[in-house]
Motif scaffolding. Structure first.
Motif, PDB file in Angstrom:
ATOM      1  N   VAL A 120       0.883  -1.162   0.000  1.00  0.00           N
ATOM      2  CA  VAL A 120       0.000   0.000   0.000  1.00  0.00           C
ATOM      3  C   VAL A 120       0.917   1.206   0.000  1.00  0.00           C
ATOM      4  CG1 VAL A 120      -1.788   1.259   1.245  1.00  0.00           C
ATOM      5  CG2 VAL A 120      -1.761  -1.253   1.296  1.00  0.00           C
ATOM      6  N   VAL A 121       0.734   2.105  -0.954  1.00  0.00           N
ATOM      7  CA  VAL A 121       1.609   3.264  -1.101  1.00  0.00           C
ATOM      8  C   VAL A 121       0.737   4.506  -1.174  1.00  0.00           C
ATOM      9  CG1 VAL A 121       3.399   4.345  -2.492  1.00  0.00           C
ATOM     10  CG2 VAL A 121       3.270   1.856  -2.370  1.00  0.00           C
ATOM     11  N   ARG A 122       1.041   5.478  -0.316  1.00  0.00           N
ATOM     12  CA  ARG A 122       0.277   6.728  -0.301  1.00  0.00           C
ATOM     13  C   ARG A 122       1.209   7.916  -0.465  1.00  0.00           C
ATOM     14  NH1 ARG A 122      -4.153   5.853   4.397  1.00  0.00           N
ATOM     15  NH2 ARG A 122      -5.373   4.320   3.264  1.00  0.00           N
ATOM     16  N   PRO A 123       0.920   8.773  -1.431  1.00  0.00           N
ATOM     17  CA  PRO A 123       1.722   9.998  -1.562  1.00  0.00           C
ATOM     18  C   PRO A 123       1.359  10.980  -0.451  1.00  0.00           C
ATOM     19  CG  PRO A 123      -0.012   9.947  -3.219  1.00  0.00           C
ATOM     20  CD  PRO A 123      -0.085   8.643  -2.463  1.00  0.00           C
ATOM     21  N   ILE A 124       2.347  11.667   0.052  1.00  0.00           N
ATOM     22  CA  ILE A 124       2.159  12.671   1.102  1.00  0.00           C
ATOM     23  C   ILE A 124       2.621  14.017   0.539  1.00  0.00           C
ATOM     24  CG2 ILE A 124       2.810  13.377   3.444  1.00  0.00           C
ATOM     25  CD1 ILE A 124       1.236  10.753   3.376  1.00  0.00           C
ATOM     26  N   THR A 125       1.770  15.018   0.620  1.00  0.00           N
ATOM     27  CA  THR A 125       2.162  16.348   0.145  1.00  0.00           C
ATOM     28  C   THR A 125       3.073  17.008   1.163  1.00  0.00           C
ATOM     29  OG1 THR A 125       0.304  17.477   1.191  1.00  0.00           O
ATOM     30  CG2 THR A 125      -0.053  16.615  -1.050  1.00  0.00           C
ATOM     31  N   GLY A 126       3.861  17.929   0.713  1.00  0.00           N
ATOM     32  CA  GLY A 126       4.740  18.650   1.628  1.00  0.00           C
ATOM     33  C   GLY A 126       3.961  19.383   2.700  1.00  0.00           C
ATOM     34  N   ALA A 127       2.795  19.898   2.349  1.00  0.00           N
ATOM     35  CA  ALA A 127       1.981  20.641   3.309  1.00  0.00           C
ATOM     36  C   ALA A 127       1.458  19.748   4.432  1.00  0.00           C
ATOM     37  CB  ALA A 127       0.809  21.311   2.590  1.00  0.00           C
ATOM     38  N   ALA A 128       1.394  18.449   4.178  1.00  0.00           N
ATOM     39  CA  ALA A 128       0.847  17.514   5.164  1.00  0.00           C
ATOM     40  C   ALA A 128       1.899  16.990   6.131  1.00  0.00           C
ATOM     41  CB  ALA A 128       0.175  16.346   4.447  1.00  0.00           C
ATOM     42  N   THR A 129       3.145  17.425   5.989  1.00  0.00           N
ATOM     43  CA  THR A 129       4.200  16.898   6.855  1.00  0.00           C
ATOM     44  C   THR A 129       4.675  17.948   7.836  1.00  0.00           C
ATOM     45  OG1 THR A 129       5.986  17.500   5.359  1.00  0.00           O
ATOM     46  CG2 THR A 129       4.999  15.340   5.039  1.00  0.00           C
ATOM     47  N   GLY A 130       4.829  17.554   9.068  1.00  0.00           N
ATOM     48  CA  GLY A 130       5.319  18.458  10.086  1.00  0.00           C
ATOM     49  C   GLY A 130       6.391  17.816  10.943  1.00  0.00           C
ATOM     50  N   LYS A 131       6.889  16.699  10.487  1.00  0.00           N
ATOM     51  CA  LYS A 131       7.814  15.896  11.270  1.00  0.00           C
ATOM     52  C   LYS A 131       8.969  15.445  10.371  1.00  0.00           C
ATOM     53  CE  LYS A 131       7.301  11.815  14.098  1.00  0.00           C
ATOM     54  NZ  LYS A 131       6.441  10.715  14.458  1.00  0.00           N
ATOM     55  N   THR A 132      10.104  15.154  10.962  1.00  0.00           N
ATOM     56  CA  THR A 132      11.240  14.615  10.216  1.00  0.00           C
ATOM     57  C   THR A 132      11.193  13.093  10.288  1.00  0.00           C
ATOM     58  OG1 THR A 132      12.597  16.547  10.704  1.00  0.00           O
ATOM     59  CG2 THR A 132      13.765  14.546  10.064  1.00  0.00           C
ATOM     60  N   TYR A 133      11.404  12.449   9.148  1.00  0.00           N
ATOM     61  CA  TYR A 133      11.443  10.989   9.055  1.00  0.00           C
ATOM     62  C   TYR A 133      12.779  10.573   8.461  1.00  0.00           C
ATOM     63  CZ  TYR A 133       6.404  11.421   9.635  1.00  0.00           C
ATOM     64  OH  TYR A 133       5.164  11.721  10.118  1.00  0.00           O
ATOM     65  N   ARG A 134      13.153   9.321   8.625  1.00  0.00           N
ATOM     66  CA  ARG A 134      14.371   8.789   8.028  1.00  0.00           C
ATOM     67  C   ARG A 134      13.972   7.796   6.940  1.00  0.00           C
ATOM     68  NH1 ARG A 134      19.503   9.825   8.635  1.00  0.00           N
ATOM     69  NH2 ARG A 134      19.022  10.779  10.631  1.00  0.00           N
ATOM     70  N   CYS A 135      14.422   8.049   5.724  1.00  0.00           N
ATOM     71  CA  CYS A 135      14.107   7.201   4.576  1.00  0.00           C
ATOM     72  C   CYS A 135      14.899   5.900   4.667  1.00  0.00           C
ATOM     73  CB  CYS A 135      14.449   7.944   3.286  1.00  0.00           C
ATOM     74  SG  CYS A 135      14.248   6.956   1.792  1.00  0.00           S
ATOM     75  N   PRO A 136      14.239   4.740   4.614  1.00  0.00           N
ATOM     76  CA  PRO A 136      14.970   3.470   4.663  1.00  0.00           C
ATOM     77  C   PRO A 136      15.738   3.182   3.378  1.00  0.00           C
ATOM     78  CG  PRO A 136      12.626   3.072   4.400  1.00  0.00           C
ATOM     79  CD  PRO A 136      12.793   4.551   4.593  1.00  0.00           C
ATOM     80  N   GLY A 137      15.450   3.911   2.317  1.00  0.00           N
ATOM     81  CA  GLY A 137      16.137   3.681   1.054  1.00  0.00           C
ATOM     82  C   GLY A 137      17.531   4.269   1.011  1.00  0.00           C
ATOM     83  N   CYS A 138      17.675   5.500   1.528  1.00  0.00           N
ATOM     84  CA  CYS A 138      18.970   6.186   1.465  1.00  0.00           C
ATOM     85  C   CYS A 138      19.522   6.524   2.840  1.00  0.00           C
ATOM     86  CB  CYS A 138      18.841   7.462   0.634  1.00  0.00           C
ATOM     87  SG  CYS A 138      17.767   8.718   1.386  1.00  0.00           S
ATOM     88  N   ASP A 139      18.737   6.277   3.888  1.00  0.00           N
ATOM     89  CA  ASP A 139      19.115   6.566   5.267  1.00  0.00           C
ATOM     90  C   ASP A 139      19.334   8.063   5.521  1.00  0.00           C
ATOM     91  OD1 ASP A 139      19.436   5.579   7.865  1.00  0.00           O
ATOM     92  OD2 ASP A 139      21.615   5.668   7.699  1.00  0.00           O
ATOM     93  N   GLN A 140      18.709   8.910   4.694  1.00  0.00           N
ATOM     94  CA  GLN A 140      18.777  10.354   4.888  1.00  0.00           C
ATOM     95  C   GLN A 140      17.441  10.843   5.433  1.00  0.00           C
ATOM     96  OE1 GLN A 140      21.722  12.118   4.289  1.00  0.00           O
ATOM     97  NE2 GLN A 140      22.437  10.007   4.103  1.00  0.00           N
ATOM     98  N   GLU A 141      17.460  12.036   6.008  1.00  0.00           N
ATOM     99  CA  GLU A 141      16.232  12.603   6.561  1.00  0.00           C
ATOM    100  C   GLU A 141      15.271  13.065   5.470  1.00  0.00           C
ATOM    101  OE1 GLU A 141      17.360  15.791   9.143  1.00  0.00           O
ATOM    102  OE2 GLU A 141      17.771  14.427  10.807  1.00  0.00           O
ATOM    103  N   ILE A 142      13.998  12.906   5.763  1.00  0.00           N
ATOM    104  CA  ILE A 142      12.935  13.533   4.986  1.00  0.00           C
ATOM    105  C   ILE A 142      12.463  14.686   5.857  1.00  0.00           C
ATOM    106  CG2 ILE A 142      10.668  13.274   3.934  1.00  0.00           C
ATOM    107  CD1 ILE A 142      11.250  10.237   3.774  1.00  0.00           C
TER     108      ILE A 142
END
Length: 78
Positions: A10-32
């Motif tokens: 299940v894959v859901r796109p998230i708009t930039g306006a909908a994010t207020g938190k920092t996440y760590r991408c498991p693909g590149c190990d960099q912050e989102i």
């Protein structure tokens, strides 16, 4: 829903306006960073391997935030 070699997701796109938190991408190990559009993905079904050692009630408990480009290229990163 996306079908892939590593299972159904299940894959859901998230708009930039909908994010207020920092996440760590498991693909590149960099912050989102907050405000960055990205995707959230999780297995469509609980797999037997997901149940051990954790007691998982739902496949959504395995959701992860990915950079969109990292998600699209994940099969080439292995």
């Amino acid at each position: 829903m996306e079908e892939a070699a590593d299972g159904d997701w299940v894959v859901r796109p998230i708009t930039g306006a909908a994010t207020g938190k920092t996440y760590r991408c498991p693909g590149c190990d960099q912050e989102i960073r907050p405000g960055t559009p990205h995707v959230v993905a999780w297995p469509a079904y609980v797999r037997d391997s997901d149940l051990d050692p954790w007691d998982v009630d739902s496949a959504a408990d395995r959701r992860r935030h990915w950079h969109t480009a990292c998600w699209r290229s994940r099969d080439r990163r292995r």
